[in-house]
Enzyme design. Structure first.
Site, PDB file in Angstrom:
ATOM      1  CB  SER A  26      -8.982  33.931   9.666  1.00 28.23           C
ATOM      2  OG  SER A  26      -8.229  32.753   9.601  1.00 28.23           O
ATOM      3  CG  ASP A  72      -9.935  30.531   2.534  1.00 29.47           C
ATOM      4  OD1 ASP A  72      -8.792  30.153   2.849  1.00 29.47           O
ATOM      5  OD2 ASP A  72     -10.607  31.321   3.221  1.00 29.47           O
ATOM      6  CG  HIS A 121      -7.717  32.954   4.504  1.00 23.25           C
ATOM      7  ND1 HIS A 121      -8.852  32.328   4.974  1.00 23.25           N
ATOM      8  CD2 HIS A 121      -7.021  33.343   5.614  1.00 23.25           C
ATOM      9  CE1 HIS A 121      -8.851  32.337   6.294  1.00 23.25           C
ATOM     10  NE2 HIS A 121      -7.757  32.942   6.715  1.00 23.25           N
TER      11      HIS A 121
END
Length: 267
Positions: free
Chosen positions: A89, A217, A244
């Protein structure tokens, strides 16, 4: 020793795992166990204000400050030691900062559902491609205005009632519950200020990059990941049918892809 065996030996590989916003070194616990059981050396870092680092995220106002733990770690490596960076991320911003500054110490950078922006949030296009769009879920963010109510927010966290459906919807409920108890506000002002100009002759484009796409995601949607891949093409792209947080939802598949990526490193 057979040279081919030596190249494949996992003891050559030291992986440094970097978490995303609000998470900490703890989020890698499954991946760390799998890697270490296979003979790899693993370091999981808490960025400033994350995990067990006790800094108040509302006092972390620049990305340089936020990324200090990783930069200190790379600065302290022996001169001839190289590592593989793995970022999840917003941890991708930390990777990009590192490869601009310490490219000669990095064998590979692996971006997992991550921001892969060569110059950080330097342009409107960078922001369009790299910032999550959670508007479909409604008012999900809880902001803190550490500099005062008339100033931009200094930290952000997703409200507890939204965390599972946004970040962990394919993950075991046990992991989702654990994460919800451990999440901390992320220093949003510092992250939005992440910009990397690079220096003439820096090694950013010399470090092999691998991108692992997460196809289900809800934070960094696949089309955003594709846009970043198109603009700064990595050497390899892998695909995961995960949410995610593949370190929770698909740890064995993520581990397999990491091993596959490492196999391409030349010594």
């Amino acid at each position: 020793m057979n040279p081919e065996t030596e190249v494949a030996n996992p003891h050559h590989h030291h992986l440094v795992l970097i978490h995303g916003v609000g998470h900490g070194a703890w989020c890698w616990y499954k991946i760390r166990c799998l890697l270490e059981a296979s003979g790899y050396k693993v370091t999981c870092i808490d960025l400033k204000g994350a995990g067990i680092d006790q800094s108040d995220p509302n006092t972390i106002l620049t990305f340089e400050d936020y990324n200090t733990p990783l930069i200190h770690f790379l600065s302290s490596l022996p001169q001839n030691e190289k590592v593989i960076l793995v970022g999840h991320s917003a941890g991708g911003l930390s990777l990009t900062d590192a490869i601009h500054r310490f490219g000669n110490k990095i064998n590979m950078a692996v971006y997992v559902a991550a921001n892969m922006l060569k110059h950080g949030f330097s342009t409107d296009q960078d922001i369009k491609d790299g910032e999550p769009d959670l508007s479909a879920f409604g008012n999900v963010n809880e902001f803190t205005f550490g500099l005062g109510p008339d100033q931009p927010p200094t930290s952000v966290i997703i409200k507890e009632s939204f965390r599972h459906q946004i970040m962990y919807h394919m993950s075991p409920v046990q992991d989702s519950s654990l994460a919800s108890m451990l999440l901390r506000p992320g220093p949003v002002m510092a992250l939005q200020g992440a910009r990397f100009e690079g220096n003439i002759g820096d090694d950013a484009d010399c470090v092999p990059r691998v991108y692992i796409k997460t196809m289900n995601d809800r934070v960094l949607k696949p089309e955003k990941q594709d846009a970043m891949i198109k603009r700064w093409r990595p050497s390899q792209v892998f695909v995961l049918e995960s949410d995610h947080s593949p370190f929770f939802s698909t740890p064995f598949l993520l581990f397999d892809l990491l091993v596959k990526a490492l196999a391409s490193i030349k010594y």
